[in-house]
Design a protein around this motif. Structure first.
Motif, PDB file in Angstrom:
ATOM      1  N   TYR A 152     -11.659   1.252   2.183  1.00 45.98           N
ATOM      2  CA  TYR A 152     -10.814   2.428   2.430  1.00 45.98           C
ATOM      3  C   TYR A 152     -10.392   3.041   1.096  1.00 45.98           C
ATOM      4  CZ  TYR A 152      -7.001   5.329   4.148  1.00 45.98           C
ATOM      5  OH  TYR A 152      -6.179   6.392   4.417  1.00 45.98           O
ATOM      6  N   GLU A 194      -5.875   6.652  -2.695  1.00 47.00           N
ATOM      7  CA  GLU A 194      -6.087   5.474  -1.843  1.00 47.00           C
ATOM      8  C   GLU A 194      -6.636   4.313  -2.673  1.00 47.00           C
ATOM      9  OE1 GLU A 194      -4.732   5.253   0.863  1.00 47.00           O
ATOM     10  OE2 GLU A 194      -4.431   7.361   1.372  1.00 47.00           O
ATOM     11  N   HIS A 205       0.830  -1.210   0.000  1.00 45.86           N
ATOM     12  CA  HIS A 205       0.000   0.000   0.000  1.00 45.86           C
ATOM     13  C   HIS A 205       0.869   1.268   0.000  1.00 45.86           C
ATOM     14  CE1 HIS A 205      -3.802   2.169   1.165  1.00 45.86           C
ATOM     15  NE2 HIS A 205      -2.903   3.061   1.526  1.00 45.86           N
ATOM     16  N   HIS A 223       1.803   4.174  -3.052  1.00 47.60           N
ATOM     17  CA  HIS A 223       1.745   5.650  -2.925  1.00 47.60           C
ATOM     18  C   HIS A 223       3.054   6.270  -3.422  1.00 47.60           C
ATOM     19  CE1 HIS A 223      -2.095   6.123  -1.030  1.00 47.60           C
ATOM     20  NE2 HIS A 223      -1.773   5.586   0.133  1.00 47.60           N
TER      21      HIS A 223
END
Ligand SMILES: [Zn+2]
Length: 270
Positions: free
Chosen positions: A224, A231, A170, A174
């Motif tokens: 989320y 995201e 994750h 980003h």
């Protein structure tokens, strides 16, 4: 001093300044992969034994490069050791297999906490009133070249590579996202047509996930990801690597653009 001698010295100094880091990097990659690191991969990275041998070898070289280039430090009395470095590097480098570009060029530091860490940030409500809110986090990615992670969650995610949740995948998604200059869910892509198919697939799926979240419907991806496009890309990356077959079946267009971007099909080894 003779100006020609001065010029010659300057050229030598510039050549050395460019050559030495490259030489050091090549030496680090050429060095044998330590046997104890193989033990860490086999013990902690659930998916490692399933990878085809060429990808396993590629991953080991990427790990050597990553550990040569990035600096780790521990927070809240956590002492950094090889298990922490290799376990984080391996998962971060999963996103770089077959991609042959620079390895997170903007990233310099990885800060590791033993477990969830608390951050306090100013947040404005609808009326514009700003107050400080404290939140517990498992990971955070900064565009200024830093990733922060909670070690217990990193290890849990590495050992369970099938639940669709992985804090390292994750946060490093980003990092890829921010290579384009903006963290907006669109990393650097090959050309205009890639951006068109990327925007088409991601915006439609993002909207669907927002609707799933709004109407409390079950979804393959963690909701989320409905927070914003950045995201969504990070969550979609977790799902792509950990639940590739379900994603290919239920979100075919999204799976295809991610497969083109990451240049691998994790469904082949799961
Ligand atoms: Zn995130």
């Amino acid at each position: 001093m003779n100006p020609w001698l001065l010029l010659g010295l300057a050229i030598v100094a510039i050549t050395l300044a460019l050559w030495i880091p490259r030489f050091r990097l090549q030496s680090a990659i050429a060095a044998p992969f330590p046997q104890e690191w193989v033990g860490i991969l086999e013990q902690n990275i659930q998916v490692y034994r399933d990878l085809p041998m060429p990808l396993r070898l590629q991953l080991r070289n990427l790990i050597k490069q990553f550990l040569h280039q990035k600096h780790f430090s521990g927070a809240a009395d956590l002492e950094i050791n090889d298990e922490i470095r290799v376990t984080i590097a391996a998962q971060a480098c999963m996103l770089q297999l077959n991609r042959h570009g620079d390895l997170y060029p903007k990233l310099r530091y990885i800060l590791v906490y033993p477990s969830a860490f608390v951050v306090s940030r100013p947040e404005a409500d609808d009326s514009g009133l700003v107050s400080h809110r404290s939140r517990g986090l498992l990971g955070e990615s900064w565009q200024s070249g830093k990733v922060i992670l909670a070690w217990d969650n990193v290890l849990h995610g590495a050992r369970n590579f099938v639940d669709g949740r992985n804090v390292v995948l994750h946060e490093f998604a980003h990092q890829l996202d921010s290579e384009s200059g903006h963290a907006d869910g669109a990393p650097l892509l090959a050309g205009k047509s890639s951006y068109r198919s990327w925007a088409g697939a991601l915006s439609q799926e993002f909207e669907e996930l927002q609707n799933d979240s709004r109407y409390s419907r079950r979804s393959l991806m963690d909701q989320y990801g409905a927070t914003n496009p950045a995201e969504f890309f990070a969550v979609a990356t977790e799902t792509f690597f950990e639940k590739p077959r379900q994603m290919a079946k239920n979100h075919a267009d999204l799976f295809k653009v991610l497969k083109d971007y990451y240049r691998i099909d994790p469904g082949e080894w799961q």
